[in-house]
Design an enzyme around this catalytic site. Structure first.
Site, PDB file in Angstrom:
ATOM      1  N   LYS A 118       0.808  -1.220   0.000  1.00 26.56           N
ATOM      2  CA  LYS A 118       0.000   0.000   0.000  1.00 26.56           C
ATOM      3  C   LYS A 118       0.840   1.268   0.000  1.00 26.56           C
ATOM      4  CE  LYS A 118      -4.063  -2.077   2.062  1.00 26.56           C
ATOM      5  NZ  LYS A 118      -5.058  -2.042   3.119  1.00 26.56           N
ATOM      6  N   GLY A 165      -8.172  -7.607   3.591  1.00 26.34           N
ATOM      7  CA  GLY A 165      -9.282  -8.250   4.292  1.00 26.34           C
ATOM      8  C   GLY A 165      -9.664  -7.561   5.590  1.00 26.34           C
ATOM      9  N   ILE A 204     -10.700   9.234   8.387  1.00 27.45           N
ATOM     10  CA  ILE A 204     -11.849  10.004   7.893  1.00 27.45           C
ATOM     11  C   ILE A 204     -13.113   9.408   8.500  1.00 27.45           C
ATOM     12  CG2 ILE A 204     -13.078  10.767   5.817  1.00 27.45           C
ATOM     13  CD1 ILE A 204     -10.312  10.616   4.422  1.00 27.45           C
ATOM     14  N   GLU A 276     -10.169   1.159  -5.193  1.00 27.34           N
ATOM     15  CA  GLU A 276     -11.018   1.573  -4.069  1.00 27.34           C
ATOM     16  C   GLU A 276     -10.725   3.012  -3.657  1.00 27.34           C
ATOM     17  OE1 GLU A 276     -11.797  -2.713  -1.865  1.00 27.34           O
ATOM     18  OE2 GLU A 276     -10.328  -1.375  -0.949  1.00 27.34           O
ATOM     19  N   GLU A 290      -6.925   1.881  -2.072  1.00 24.26           N
ATOM     20  CA  GLU A 290      -6.030   0.792  -2.489  1.00 24.26           C
ATOM     21  C   GLU A 290      -6.568   0.211  -3.788  1.00 24.26           C
ATOM     22  OE1 GLU A 290      -5.967  -2.961  -0.601  1.00 24.26           O
ATOM     23  OE2 GLU A 290      -8.104  -2.994  -0.176  1.00 24.26           O
ATOM     24  N   ASN A 292      -7.284  -3.549  -5.599  1.00 27.82           N
ATOM     25  CA  ASN A 292      -7.299  -5.003  -5.472  1.00 27.82           C
ATOM     26  C   ASN A 292      -7.100  -5.605  -6.851  1.00 27.82           C
ATOM     27  OD1 ASN A 292      -7.709  -5.103  -2.671  1.00 27.82           O
ATOM     28  ND2 ASN A 292      -9.883  -4.727  -2.950  1.00 27.82           N
ATOM     29  N   ARG A 294      -7.478  -8.374  -8.488  1.00 30.52           N
ATOM     30  CA  ARG A 294      -8.120  -9.698  -8.600  1.00 30.52           C
ATOM     31  C   ARG A 294      -9.615  -9.501  -8.806  1.00 30.52           C
ATOM     32  NH1 ARG A 294     -10.777  -9.395  -3.666  1.00 30.52           N
ATOM     33  NH2 ARG A 294      -9.607  -8.292  -2.068  1.00 30.52           N
ATOM     34  N   VAL A 297     -15.144 -10.203  -4.373  1.00 33.22           N
ATOM     35  CA  VAL A 297     -16.320 -10.904  -3.870  1.00 33.22           C
ATOM     36  C   VAL A 297     -17.595 -10.291  -4.467  1.00 33.22           C
ATOM     37  CG1 VAL A 297     -17.623 -11.440  -1.778  1.00 33.22           C
ATOM     38  CG2 VAL A 297     -15.117 -11.471  -1.711  1.00 33.22           C
TER      39      VAL A 297
END
Ligand code: ADP
Ligand code: ADP
Ligand code: MG
Length: 454
Positions: A118, A165, A204, A276, A290, A292, A294, A297
């Site tokens: 990150k 996660g 925040i 995100e 960040e 992701n 992949r 979900v």
């Protein structure tokens, strides 16, 4: 790159089944690698072939890169799909696949590395001119943490550079709390991620989580499939998601989408990915959180409103073909919501509840999709994630999607183990939820109200 004719699925549960379905639809053979605990699972039955990759413990099966690559090669697969979790964001898997002539159904090693850390991701993104949450570099000790936090201003949030996660995230309200948080966080990060690097971000308090679904191919085409709102979280983990993000001005929506595409493009991204963002509700400013690298979900809510099969697109681009559509051809229609149905008891602080499903009957009907690997009599093993099913509903508008969700959850028949259905219904019935008067901490606050008297 040659076409893909057999895919090895390095995952389990609902996402393994989801990938098997995409393979079927594309006329591709599927092989699933299962642990000893998953040999009788639905993915094991539904795939064209299942091979055992080791004991129940994920560290000895689903997380073993060499075992998985050997199993894929041994079964004659020409590609590996990692799903989400497990090895999905392990850069080594992407590289080793390539070294052995296997297609990795995900981005190149470089992208996973750059976005997986990150701190590195924040640097790359801010160099692109996209705002990142004010924060520090790596804080190596408490003195550096106190210095950084004082500069940023309390409250701050402590994060692991390699985190994911929702794990390893802690809010710190004053300098006094920093010592303890620093020690526990670095120890936790070392165990969970094998990397104890920490950093600090401005916290925040009134925020929305908004993310942009990206698709990119090897020819440099990068498109977005709109955004999702994932503000309903418990312990920094999403529980209810929706698309498109409601109650957002058109200008802001477009700006966030553009920022997502520009980040993906700048790192030469390939495959499906998600950028995100945190939207500060007080100022209406958004910041990169960040990326992701992949499938996520919550990808079905986007599929429901675009009609695009994201897993099929991933497979297509991994085979070296261009995306099946361009940005102009992406149309968004209606509204979709997803609820994560986990085997946890909300009355007992969401204690995971593995066990046997005496009864299991999924709701059906117009605008209802259920992604699940469960069936009547299935024993939910205690070793893995407690996700039983994802319930997705679509309506012409948000109101209709919510109505359908309540109907779907109300008609679910689950006997034998506790699930979060009662809590999901409680949330969906709240006025604040209906009005969009929510933020990332809101669900935990209603949770306290719902169960404090117990
Ligand atoms: P997303 O960012 O996709 O919304 P998360 O942040 O919850 O989802 O990340 C994926 C998480 O899913 C992992 O952190 C892990 O806890 C969990 N997970 C990993 N593998 C599996 C699996 N096979 N089935 C269900 N959940 C899994
Ligand atoms: P992970 O990799 O575990 O998904 P993220 O950095 O994406 O971690 O953060 C997960 C969640 O934690 C966010 O969706 C948000 O609710 C909360 N969060 C993270 N950073 C901040 C922040 N700086 N301020 C407020 N909330 C935050
Ligand atoms: Mg995240």
């Amino acid at each position: 790159m040659s076409p893909i004719s057999k895919i090895f699925i390095a995952n389990r549960g609902e996402i393994a089944l989801r990938i098997i379905r995409a393979c079927r639809e594309l006329g591709i053979e599927s092989v699933v690698g299962v642990s000893e605990a998953d040999q009788d699972s639905l993915p094991a039955k539904m795939a064209d072939r299942a091979v055992c990759i080791g004991p129940a413990r994920a560290q000895e099966s689903y997380l073993k890169v060499e075992t998985i690559v050997c199993a894929a090669l041994g079964t004659g697969a020409d590609a590996i799909h990692p799903g989400y979790g497990f090895l999905a964001e392990q850069p080594d898997l992407s590289r080793i696949c390539k070294e052995h002539g296997l297609a990795f159904i995900g981005p190149p090693e470089k992208c996973i590395k750059e976005m997986g850390n990150k701190l590195l991701a924040r640097k790359m993104v801010s160099d692109q001119g996209v705002p990142v949450i004010p924060g520090s570099g790596n804080v190596r000790n408490v003195t550096e943490a106190v210095e950084a936090a004082s500069e940023i201003g309390f409250p701050v949030i402590m994060k692991a550079a390699a985190g994911g996660g929702g794990r390893g995230i802690k809010i710190v309200r004053n300098a006094g709390e920093l010592q303890e948080v620093f020690d526990t966080s670095s120890a936790e990060a070392r165990v969970a991620f094998g990397d104890d690097a920490l950093y600090i971000e401005k916290y925040i308090p009134l925020a929305r989580h908004i993310e942009v679904q990206i698709l990119a191919d090897q020819m440099g085409n990068v498109i977005h499939l709109g955004e999702r709102d994932c503000s309903l979280q418990r312990r920094y983990q999403k529980m209810i998601e929706e698309a498109p993000a409601p109650f957002l001005s058109e200008d802001l929506r477009q700006e966030i989408r553009r920022a997502g595409v520009s980040i993906a493009r700048s790192i030469g991204y390939q495959s499906a990915g998600t950028v995100e963002f945190i939207l500060d509700k007080k100022t209406n400013k958004f910041y990169f959180l960040e990326m992701n690298t992949r499938i996520q979900v919550e990808h079905p809510v986007t599929e429901m409103i675009t009609g695009i099969d994201i897993v099929q697109e991933q497979i297509r681009v991994a085979a070296g073909r261009p995306l099946s559509l361009s940005q102009e051809n992406v149309t968004l229609a209606g509204h979709a919501i997803e609820c994560r149905l986990t085997a946890e008891d909300p009355e007992r602080n969401f204690l995971p509840m593995p066990g046997r499903l005496l009864d299991w009957e999924c709701p059906e009907g117009e605008g209802i999709r259920v992604d699940t690997h469960c069936f009547p009599g299935y024993s939910v093993p205690p070793f893995y994630d407690s996700l039983l099913a994802k319930v997705i509903t679509k309506g012409e508008d948000r109101e209709e999607a919510v109505q359908r969700m309540k109907h779907a959850l109300g008609n679910f028949v689950v006997r034998g183990i506790h699930t979060v259905i009662p809590f999901l219904l409680f949330v969906l019935n709240r006025e604040e939820y209906r009005n969009g008067d929510v933020h990332t901490n809101w669900m935990e606050s209603v949770l306290e109200q719902a169960y404090s008297r117990k």
